[in-house]
Structures are given as structure tokens and as C-alpha cells.
Scaffold this active site. Structure first.
Site, PDB file in Angstrom:
ATOM      1  N   TYR A  26     -32.858  28.031   9.840  1.00 62.27           N
ATOM      2  CA  TYR A  26     -32.980  29.484   9.716  1.00 62.27           C
ATOM      3  C   TYR A  26     -31.596  30.084   9.868  1.00 62.27           C
ATOM      4  O   TYR A  26     -30.873  29.757  10.802  1.00 62.27           O
ATOM      5  CB  TYR A  26     -33.915  30.013  10.807  1.00 62.27           C
ATOM      6  CG  TYR A  26     -34.098  31.509  10.805  1.00 62.27           C
ATOM      7  CD1 TYR A  26     -34.793  32.151   9.776  1.00 62.27           C
ATOM      8  CD2 TYR A  26     -33.597  32.300  11.841  1.00 62.27           C
ATOM      9  CE1 TYR A  26     -34.982  33.529   9.797  1.00 62.27           C
ATOM     10  CE2 TYR A  26     -33.782  33.671  11.861  1.00 62.27           C
ATOM     11  CZ  TYR A  26     -34.480  34.280  10.835  1.00 62.27           C
ATOM     12  OH  TYR A  26     -34.662  35.644  10.850  1.00 62.27           O
ATOM     13  N   ASP A  48     -23.621  27.230  11.324  1.00 66.10           N
ATOM     14  CA  ASP A  48     -24.275  28.422  11.860  1.00 66.10           C
ATOM     15  C   ASP A  48     -24.545  28.152  13.337  1.00 66.10           C
ATOM     16  O   ASP A  48     -25.512  27.486  13.692  1.00 66.10           O
ATOM     17  CB  ASP A  48     -25.567  28.698  11.087  1.00 66.10           C
ATOM     18  CG  ASP A  48     -26.305  29.917  11.630  1.00 66.10           C
ATOM     19  OD1 ASP A  48     -25.837  30.504  12.626  1.00 66.10           O
ATOM     20  OD2 ASP A  48     -27.348  30.279  11.050  1.00 66.10           O
ATOM     21  N   LYS A  85     -26.200  35.898  18.887  1.00 67.76           N
ATOM     22  CA  LYS A  85     -26.938  35.746  20.147  1.00 67.76           C
ATOM     23  C   LYS A  85     -26.071  35.800  21.426  1.00 67.76           C
ATOM     24  O   LYS A  85     -25.835  36.866  21.952  1.00 67.76           O
ATOM     25  CB  LYS A  85     -27.806  34.496  20.079  1.00 67.76           C
ATOM     26  CG  LYS A  85     -28.833  34.635  18.921  1.00 67.76           C
ATOM     27  CD  LYS A  85     -29.998  33.693  18.956  1.00 67.76           C
ATOM     28  CE  LYS A  85     -31.063  34.174  17.979  1.00 67.76           C
ATOM     29  NZ  LYS A  85     -31.262  33.339  16.793  1.00 67.76           N
TER      30      LYS A  85
HETATM   31  C1  LIG Z   1     -31.295  33.941  15.259  1.00 70.29           C
HETATM   32  C2  LIG Z   1     -30.567  33.218  14.217  1.00 70.29           C
HETATM   33  C3  LIG Z   1     -29.963  33.874  13.132  1.00 70.29           C
HETATM   34  C4  LIG Z   1     -30.172  35.345  12.880  1.00 70.29           C
HETATM   35  O1  LIG Z   1     -29.580  36.125  13.870  1.00 70.29           O
HETATM   36  P1  LIG Z   1     -30.079  37.629  14.059  1.00 70.29           P
HETATM   37  O2  LIG Z   1     -29.133  38.184  15.068  1.00 70.29           O
HETATM   38  O3  LIG Z   1     -31.499  37.553  14.494  1.00 70.29           O
HETATM   39  O4  LIG Z   1     -29.941  38.301  12.741  1.00 70.29           O
HETATM   40  C5  LIG Z   1     -29.169  33.152  12.274  1.00 70.29           C
HETATM   41  N1  LIG Z   1     -28.982  31.828  12.447  1.00 70.29           N
HETATM   42  C6  LIG Z   1     -29.547  31.166  13.463  1.00 70.29           C
HETATM   43  C7  LIG Z   1     -29.269  29.703  13.625  1.00 70.29           C
HETATM   44  C8  LIG Z   1     -30.375  31.825  14.368  1.00 70.29           C
HETATM   45  O5  LIG Z   1     -30.981  31.139  15.350  1.00 70.29           O
END
Ligand SMILES: *Cc1c(COP(=O)(O)O)cnc(C)c1O
Length: 421
Positions: A138, A231, A259
């Protein structure tokens, strides 16, 4: 009013009653009243040990006193200026000092924005259109990457409203499968701008890369001139002070953060090699912008968070994670059950699955209904985790040894109950 009543009203005002889909579990989610340290309290008067932790950001627990003090001070000095601040230099420098791939940093407001901009940057840099992601990763809720993604989308497949023309350049392969990736790259490598990956998959539960897999990907991307994007929205400042890239010793070209970086406030960031990062506007031709980007409150909270996240913090936290996972495995064995305890550092998840889980397809074979029963039993036993088999559970520095004993006891008790049904 109680959570049950509030959720009825909430559903009239907001689609599904929530501001983000995973929060809407059945029959109704508890409404938060307040939170402190390792605990969250609902408006019905019940307090839980929190292993959801806002889906990962709260590595210092709720309402960390130093962060509360910093943002209170900052709020009085203004929350948005529309001009640069010295604190942005301070936070970017801290990232550059810690993160192997980071020569430069661009701040934004969320992980979604960060991965969208990172992909655009890779496309701008290489002049290629195709991107590769892994099944079940994701990378936020934007159009490029909502293809076989994890998190909410793993349980609600394929979003409407995304034209096929938008995702026709998004190729997916199974995680932890060298052959599948090699085949794809041999065929398409010269048209591929980037490979974007979660180094540890945290949106289909928790799945580690197999030994040597990251080195394999790094070599392949170099051979074909493909930008490698880590990511690190979950793993950044969670697995170690320099993120998963430091933890595993493999350096990407670009990485994304969100985060944890905001110390509990909204933030995102793209970090990477200078020759790539310099392509962002206004220096270069890759457009990227945001009214609230680098906003003073989030930056201040981020600085104050990172100040507390030194090496000894991670040593202690990761030891707690190891201990908890060992305990869970022992308890599950004692109960005569065959479940998977996955995890790394301060991340963990139990899969209701008799077979090892190393990729999306295997994760999807888990028994989600049983997980839902487990989730509700845990709530009854005073522990809050994300309400999905396909999310990850977290520890924070605020979780005491006593908290973790209570958690493992609650998990054991909950498992006993659901298997007796
Ligand atoms: C949570 C998440 C996102 C998206 O971040 P948001 O601040 O919710 O837009 C992207 N990549 C990873 C791996 C995530 O866990």
C-alpha cells in the site's frame, strides 16, 4: 452520548461514519475520548492498551509530554507562515544525518502525497512511464498505486473512479519472488521508471523480505537504470534511526516518510539523492507543491520526536518486540494452535493461517472472520489493535513491561475463547 449512538449520527454526516475506511468496523467503532502514553480511552469509559497507535505514527505513545510542550509553544507563535522556517532546515538535516539515501528532503503533508510525488520524480528523472509495485503493498490512496494494494483496498478490491488509462502503466509482481520480478524486468526493464516497495510489508499484516531479496532488487534496478523507491512510511524511524534501509543495509535512490516523522501530526516527506531531488520545482521541471507543506506545527513535533528516538530507544523497543513475539509463539503453541506470528522490531501480527505467510496471496488465505472474532475478544480484554487481519500491530516506547504482559495474556485469553466457540 455513547459510541453506538454517535456512530448512527456520524453515518448521516460522513460516508460510512468515518474519515478513513478501515476505522469503520462492525457493529460500531468506539469513539475516542482521550489518550495518554500506551492507553486510549473511549467515551463509553473503557480504557485499552493501544497497539494500533494511530496505524503506526505514535512510536512515543499518545500525548508525549515533550511533543505536547513543543506544539503548545509553536501554536502560540503561529501555525502557518507561507514562507520558509529555520525549523525545516533542522528537521531536514536530522533526516539527512540519519537516512543513508537522503541528500535532500522535500516536505509534504501525508504518505499518499509523498509516494505520488516520489513516483512523479522518478518518471521525470528517467523519462519513462511504467512503474512496478508488489502485490499487497500500500502506497496511499492515489490513482497510480491503487492496484492490488493492501490496507483497506485488500479487503475492498479495486477502486471505482480510477480510469484504466491511469493504471495501465502500473505493473504488479508478487513480493519475495525473485523469478517473477526478474522476468518482468528482463521484458520491460528499459521502460520502467521505478520500483516502489514497502521494505517490510505493513499493509497486509507484516511480511519481511526474504534473505538477499533486497540486494537482488537493488542490483537489478542499477543494471536497468530503474529508480528504487523505498516507501518507508511505516518503517521509517520505526525499525531503526535510519529506517529499514539502515536496518537491512540496502540503500534506495529515493524514499518516502510520513507517519512517525510528524511526531503525531500530519506530515510527509520525500528524501533522496541530490541529482534526483534537484529535479523538483522550483529548481527543476517536476512539479510538487502544498499550502501546508513544512507546516510549523508538524515540523516542530517531528523535531521533538526525533530528538527522543536515538539508538538506545530502538534497542530497547526492538527487544520488547522480540520478547512479545516469542511469548505469543509460546502461548499459541501451548494452546495447541497453528497460527503464524509475523513481525520485526516493534511490528507484529498474528495470521489465522496454518502456513507461513511471505506474500499477499498467502496472507489472503488467512481466516479473516476468525480474526474479527479475535479483534472483538481483545477489545473485551482491554487491548485495541487495528480491526483487520491485513494491518500491522505496533509497540511504542510508552508500553511498559507490564503492558506487554497484559497484552500477551489478553491475546492468549482471546484465542482460547474464540477457539472454544
Ligand atoms: C500509511 C501508508 C501510506 C499513506 O500514508 P498517508 O499518510 O495515510 O497518506 C503510504 N505508504 C505506506 C507504506 C503506508 O503504510
Amino acid at each position: 452520548m455513547y459510541s453506538e449512538e454517535l456512530f448512527k449520527i456520524s453515518k448521516e454526516n460522513m460516508p460510512g461514519g468515518v474519515s478513513s475506511p478501515v476505522r469503520a468496523y462492525k457493529p460500531y467503532p468506539f469513539f475516542a475520548k482521550q489518550a495518554s502514553g500506551s492507553k486510549i480511552t473511549d467515551i463509553d469509559g473503557k480504557t485499552y492498551i493501544d497497539h494500533c497507535l494511530g496505524y503506526g505514527p505514535l512510536i512515543l505513545g499518545h500525548a508525549n509530554p515533550k511533543i505536547v510542550e513543543a506544539i503548545t509553544d509553536q501554536a502560540q507563535k503561529g501555525t502557518l507562515y507561507g514562507v520558509p522556517t529555520e525549523n525545516e532546515i533542522k528537521l531536514s538535516q536530522e533526516i539527512i544525518n540519519r537516512v543513508p539515501c537522503a541528500d535532500m528532503v522535500r516536505f509534504c503533508n501525508s504518505g499518499t502525497e509523498a509516494t505520488m510525488s516520489a513516483i512523479r520524480l522518478a518518471r521525470g528523472y528517467t523519462g519513462r512511464d511504467k512503474i512496478v509495485k508488489f502485490e499487497g503493498t500500500y502506497h496511499g490512496a492515489h490513482d497510480y498505486v491503487l492496484v492490488k494494494s493492501g490496507s483497506g483496498a485488500a479487503t475492498h478490491p479495486d477502486s471505482k473512479g480510477i480510469p484504466e488509462s491511469t493504471t495501465q502503466n502500473t505493473l504488479s509482481v508478487p513480493f519475495n519472488d525473485e523469478e517473477a520480478l526478474k522476468e518482468l524486468i528482463e521484458e520491460e526493464g528499459n521502460n520502467i521508471a521505478c520500483i516502489i516497495m514497502e521494505v517490510v510489508m505493513g499493509n497486509v499484516g507484516c511480511i519481511k523480505p526474504k534473505k538477499g531479496y533486497l540486494d537482488f532488487i537493488r542490483k537489478l534496478t542499477i543494471d536497468y537504470g530503474i529508480i528504487l523507491i523505498f516507501d518507508e512510511v511505516i518503517t521509517g524511524f520505526r525499525l531503526s534511526s535510519g529506517g529499514a534501509q539502515e536496518y537491512f543495509g540496502v540503500t534506495p535512490d529515493i524514499c518516502t516518510f510520513a507517519k512517525i516523522l510528524g511526531g503525531g501530526l500530519p506530515i510527509g516527506a520525500i528524501a533522496g539523492k541530490q541529482k534526483i531531488m534537484e529535479l523538483f520545482a522550483p529548481n527543476g521541471p517536476v512539479y510538487q507543491a502544498g499550502t501546508f507543506s513544512g507546516n510549523p506545527l508538524s515540523i516542530r513535533a517531528g523535531i521533538t520526536a526525533l530528538e527522543q528516538l536515538d539508538k538506545s530507544f530502538y534497542d530497547t523497543l526492538n527487544k520488547k518486540g522480540n520478547l512479545l513475539r516469542l511469548r505469543l509463539k509460546d502461548n499459541i503453541e501451548d494452546l495447541g494452535l497453528n497460527l503464524q506470528v509475523n513481525g520485526i522490531g516493534s511490528m507484529f501480527q498474528i495470521y489465522f493461517n496454518p502456513e507461513p505467510v511471505t506474500n499477499y496471496t498467502e496472507a489472503k488465505k488467512s481466516d479473516s472472520d476468525l480474526f474479527t472474532d479475535y479483534f472483538h475478544e481483545l477489545l473485551k480484554n482491554g487491548v485495541f489493535i487495528a480491526p483487520s487481519q491485513f494491518e500491522c500491530c505496533f509497540l511504542s516506547g510508552a508500553h511498559s513491561d507490564e503492558d506487554l504482559e497484559k497484552t500477551s495474556y489478553a491475546i492468549e485469553k482471546s484465542l482460547k475463547t474464540i477457539y472454544q466457540k
